[in-house]
Every structure is written in C-alpha cells, then in structure tokens.
Scaffold this motif. Structure first.
Motif, PDB file in Angstrom:
ATOM      1  N   GLY A  46       0.957  -1.221  -0.065  1.00  0.00           N
ATOM      2  CA  GLY A  46       0.030  -0.016   0.165  1.00  0.00           C
ATOM      3  C   GLY A  46       0.921   1.263  -0.132  1.00  0.00           C
ATOM      4  O   GLY A  46       0.443   2.470  -0.352  1.00  0.00           O
ATOM      5  N   HIS A  47       1.997   1.104   0.475  1.00  0.00           N
ATOM      6  CA  HIS A  47       2.951   2.505   0.435  1.00  0.00           C
ATOM      7  C   HIS A  47       4.065   2.271  -0.470  1.00  0.00           C
ATOM      8  O   HIS A  47       5.210   2.599  -0.243  1.00  0.00           O
ATOM      9  CB  HIS A  47       3.284   2.639   1.918  1.00  0.00           C
ATOM     10  CG  HIS A  47       2.348   3.152   2.841  1.00  0.00           C
ATOM     11  ND1 HIS A  47       1.871   4.471   2.872  1.00  0.00           N
ATOM     12  CD2 HIS A  47       1.551   2.325   3.667  1.00  0.00           C
ATOM     13  CE1 HIS A  47       1.054   4.396   3.740  1.00  0.00           C
ATOM     14  NE2 HIS A  47       0.770   3.286   4.041  1.00  0.00           N
ATOM     15  N   THR A  48       3.845   1.396  -1.682  1.00  0.00           N
ATOM     16  CA  THR A  48       4.888   1.902  -2.655  1.00  0.00           C
ATOM     17  C   THR A  48       4.502   2.812  -3.589  1.00  0.00           C
ATOM     18  O   THR A  48       2.980   3.162  -3.770  1.00  0.00           O
ATOM     19  CB  THR A  48       4.978   0.197  -3.544  1.00  0.00           C
ATOM     20  OG1 THR A  48       3.516  -0.271  -3.867  1.00  0.00           O
ATOM     21  CG2 THR A  48       5.410  -0.765  -2.822  1.00  0.00           C
ATOM     22  N   LEU A  56      -0.677  13.173  -1.870  1.00  0.00           N
ATOM     23  CA  LEU A  56      -0.228  13.311  -0.706  1.00  0.00           C
ATOM     24  C   LEU A  56      -0.578  11.904   0.120  1.00  0.00           C
ATOM     25  O   LEU A  56      -1.563  11.917   0.374  1.00  0.00           O
ATOM     26  CB  LEU A  56      -0.376  14.507   0.054  1.00  0.00           C
ATOM     27  CG  LEU A  56       0.232  14.794   1.337  1.00  0.00           C
ATOM     28  CD1 LEU A  56       1.969  14.807   1.219  1.00  0.00           C
ATOM     29  CD2 LEU A  56      -0.190  15.993   1.902  1.00  0.00           C
ATOM     30  N   CYS A  57       0.136  11.380   0.631  1.00  0.00           N
ATOM     31  CA  CYS A  57      -0.288  10.143   1.567  1.00  0.00           C
ATOM     32  C   CYS A  57      -0.302  10.381   3.100  1.00  0.00           C
ATOM     33  O   CYS A  57       0.562  11.499   3.521  1.00  0.00           O
ATOM     34  CB  CYS A  57       0.762   8.690   1.332  1.00  0.00           C
ATOM     35  SG  CYS A  57       0.104   7.356   2.063  1.00  0.00           S
ATOM     36  N   ASN A  58      -0.709   9.882   4.096  1.00  0.00           N
ATOM     37  CA  ASN A  58      -0.737  10.041   5.419  1.00  0.00           C
ATOM     38  C   ASN A  58       0.381   9.610   5.908  1.00  0.00           C
ATOM     39  O   ASN A  58       0.994  10.039   7.062  1.00  0.00           O
ATOM     40  CB  ASN A  58      -1.889   9.025   5.965  1.00  0.00           C
ATOM     41  CG  ASN A  58      -3.259   9.609   5.675  1.00  0.00           C
ATOM     42  OD1 ASN A  58      -3.460  10.814   5.429  1.00  0.00           O
ATOM     43  ND2 ASN A  58      -4.229   8.421   5.750  1.00  0.00           N
ATOM     44  N   CYS A  59       1.508   8.833   4.959  1.00  0.00           N
ATOM     45  CA  CYS A  59       2.852   8.541   5.624  1.00  0.00           C
ATOM     46  C   CYS A  59       3.661   9.739   5.308  1.00  0.00           C
ATOM     47  O   CYS A  59       4.869   9.595   5.824  1.00  0.00           O
ATOM     48  CB  CYS A  59       3.288   7.399   4.882  1.00  0.00           C
ATOM     49  SG  CYS A  59       3.618   7.402   3.107  1.00  0.00           S
ATOM     50  N   GLY A  60       3.185  10.856   4.779  1.00  0.00           N
ATOM     51  CA  GLY A  60       4.076  12.050   4.577  1.00  0.00           C
ATOM     52  C   GLY A  60       4.770  12.064   3.260  1.00  0.00           C
ATOM     53  O   GLY A  60       5.166  12.889   2.963  1.00  0.00           O
ATOM     54  N   ARG A  61       4.622  10.919   2.414  1.00  0.00           N
ATOM     55  CA  ARG A  61       5.182  10.835   1.097  1.00  0.00           C
ATOM     56  C   ARG A  61       4.388  11.174   0.197  1.00  0.00           C
ATOM     57  O   ARG A  61       2.954  11.059   0.514  1.00  0.00           O
ATOM     58  CB  ARG A  61       5.917   9.580   1.020  1.00  0.00           C
ATOM     59  CG  ARG A  61       7.016   9.436   2.034  1.00  0.00           C
ATOM     60  CD  ARG A  61       7.665   7.912   1.759  1.00  0.00           C
ATOM     61  NE  ARG A  61       6.772   6.947   1.675  1.00  0.00           N
ATOM     62  CZ  ARG A  61       6.856   6.042   0.917  1.00  0.00           C
ATOM     63  NH1 ARG A  61       8.158   5.731   0.399  1.00  0.00           N
ATOM     64  NH2 ARG A  61       5.952   5.139   0.822  1.00  0.00           N
ATOM     65  N   LYS A  62       4.461  11.062  -1.320  1.00  0.00           N
ATOM     66  CA  LYS A  62       3.469  11.429  -2.404  1.00  0.00           C
ATOM     67  C   LYS A  62       3.390  10.131  -3.330  1.00  0.00           C
ATOM     68  O   LYS A  62       4.445   9.698  -3.600  1.00  0.00           O
ATOM     69  CB  LYS A  62       3.939  12.632  -3.128  1.00  0.00           C
ATOM     70  CG  LYS A  62       3.660  14.053  -2.379  1.00  0.00           C
ATOM     71  CD  LYS A  62       4.232  15.012  -3.074  1.00  0.00           C
ATOM     72  CE  LYS A  62       3.602  16.491  -2.473  1.00  0.00           C
ATOM     73  NZ  LYS A  62       4.293  17.474  -3.187  1.00  0.00           N
ATOM     74  N   GLY A  63       2.445  10.019  -3.538  1.00  0.00           N
ATOM     75  CA  GLY A  63       2.017   8.813  -4.762  1.00  0.00           C
ATOM     76  C   GLY A  63       1.992   7.567  -4.364  1.00  0.00           C
ATOM     77  O   GLY A  63       1.972   6.736  -5.008  1.00  0.00           O
ATOM     78  N   CYS A  64       1.621   7.056  -3.056  1.00  0.00           N
ATOM     79  CA  CYS A  64       1.533   5.821  -2.525  1.00  0.00           C
ATOM     80  C   CYS A  64       0.412   5.207  -3.209  1.00  0.00           C
ATOM     81  O   CYS A  64      -0.598   5.889  -3.272  1.00  0.00           O
ATOM     82  CB  CYS A  64       1.496   5.622  -1.029  1.00  0.00           C
ATOM     83  SG  CYS A  64       2.964   6.239   0.036  1.00  0.00           S
ATOM     84  N   LEU A  65       0.379   3.787  -3.416  1.00  0.00           N
ATOM     85  CA  LEU A  65      -0.823   3.134  -3.938  1.00  0.00           C
ATOM     86  C   LEU A  65      -2.134   3.319  -2.978  1.00  0.00           C
ATOM     87  O   LEU A  65      -3.219   3.511  -3.734  1.00  0.00           O
ATOM     88  CB  LEU A  65      -0.474   1.647  -3.913  1.00  0.00           C
ATOM     89  CG  LEU A  65      -1.490   0.525  -4.193  1.00  0.00           C
ATOM     90  CD1 LEU A  65      -1.986   0.753  -5.772  1.00  0.00           C
ATOM     91  CD2 LEU A  65      -1.222  -0.812  -4.027  1.00  0.00           C
TER      92      LEU A  65
HETATM   93 ZN   LIG Z   1       2.168   6.296   1.881  1.00  0.00          ZN
END
Ligand SMILES: [Zn+2]
Length: 198
Positions: A46-48, A56-65
């Motif tokens: 999910g976070h690839t 923007l993802c909740n993990c702080g990075r951009k473009g996660c699945l």
């Molecule tokens: Zn993520």
C-alpha cells in the motif's frame, strides 16, 4: 494467516493478501510463511509509490498506492474527474463531501460513465502494483479483501485484464485474483487465532 487456516488459501503456500479499505493493507506469504522482514513491516504494498509526486499520503510521502486504490482513493479519483472535466455525471448532483465510494459504486452500477471510469482507473493502477508485487514472489493467488473489493466485477473484471497485460510474460496466466474467503467481521479475530498456531 487467517486466510490460510480458515479461508481460501488452505494448502496454498505462496499468496498475497490485499485489503482495500480506507487504506491499502497487505500481507505476503512465501512458502507457507508470512514474510515479516527485518523490521516486521515487510509487505507494505500500500505504500509503494505508483505516481512520482502524486497524491499526498498519510505517511508523509507522495504517490502511494493507498491514495489511489482504497475507498478513500476512489473518492479522490472521482472528485478529480468532477473538478477537471466537464463529463456529464449524476455525481454532480451531490456536494463534494457527500461523495463516497459506495455512491460511486451505486452510480457505476447504473451505468454512469464517470463513475465507471473511476473503477477502471482504480483497476489499472492496482493491476500495475499487483503485477510488480507478483513478480517479486510469484504467488499462486492474490486475495482481495475489504470494502472496495465488495464492488465485485466492477473492479475485478478490469483488474484481471490489466493485471495480465502488465505482468512479465513468464507469469501470465499463472496467478488467480480472487475475493477473500473470510467475512469482514471475522477476519481480524481469525487472523489472531491463526497466529497462535505458529
Ligand atoms: Zn504512504
């Protein structure tokens, strides 16, 4: 593990489990064992990243699945289409905060082309990620679980088609994508129960 002991993965040693809920969760089983990795976090499909500089993802990075292929993701897809195109859609009769994955599903079922295109886009993005994951571990099956997987053929049909197209040729027609055999309400408890067998 719940799927292995109580679900459809009985006797299957290599499979991937993907949960399409508010986020995207996943577990990878290789040779009958859940892969934990050195951190215990292995199998975070999910976070690839599926789109450089993407959502923007909740993990702080951009473009996660998970920003694309979850219940939340399909809503973002619909809102983006509504904002950036003039395509006719019954979804335009709703306020933005009233648009849910269930509503998109309902209108897709009724043949709304914008709603249908949201499922097609979701399937395309997910197919590429599943193909990438499958090429690493060569699973026999991929099981889908969670709210969005209940869309059934709306998601599953285009997903299977795109998946085969995206796969490295040696893996084509060797991997089935199916819905999980576990009920939502039981899944967590069955997984926890299964852990005690380890
Ligand atoms: Zn993520």
């Amino acid at each position: 593990m719940g799927e292995m002991i109580y679900g459809k993965a009985k006797g299957i040693k290599d499979f991937i489990m993907i949960t399409l809920g508010t986020g995207v969760g996943s577990g990878i089983v290789v040779d009958g064992k859940v892969v934990y990795g050195s951190t215990g976090f292995a199998g975070e499909v999910g976070h690839t990243i599926v789109e450089p500089n993407g959502r923007l993802c909740n993990c702080g990075r951009k473009g996660c699945l998970e920003r694309y292929c979850s219940a939340t993701g399909i809503v973002i897809t619909a809102l983006t289409k509504l904002r950036t195109t003039s395509e006719r859609s019954s979804l335009r009769e709703y306020k933005e905060d009233e648009i849910t994955s269930k509503l998109i599903y309902d209108y897709a079922k009724m043949g709304d082309t914008l709603a249908l295109s949201c499922f097609d886009y979701t399937a395309k993005v997910l197919a590429r990620s599943l193909a990438n994951a499958a090429e690493v571990t060569s699973p026999k099956k991929i099981f889908l679980f969670g709210g969005l997987s209940k869309s059934g053929d709306l998601l599953l049909k285009p997903l299977k088609t795109y998946f085969e197209q995206e796969l490295y040729p040696v893996f084509r027609n060797t991997i089935d994508i199916e819905l999980s055999g576990l009920k939502d309400t039981d899944a967590a408890i069955l997984g926890a129960a299964a852990l005690t067998f380890e």
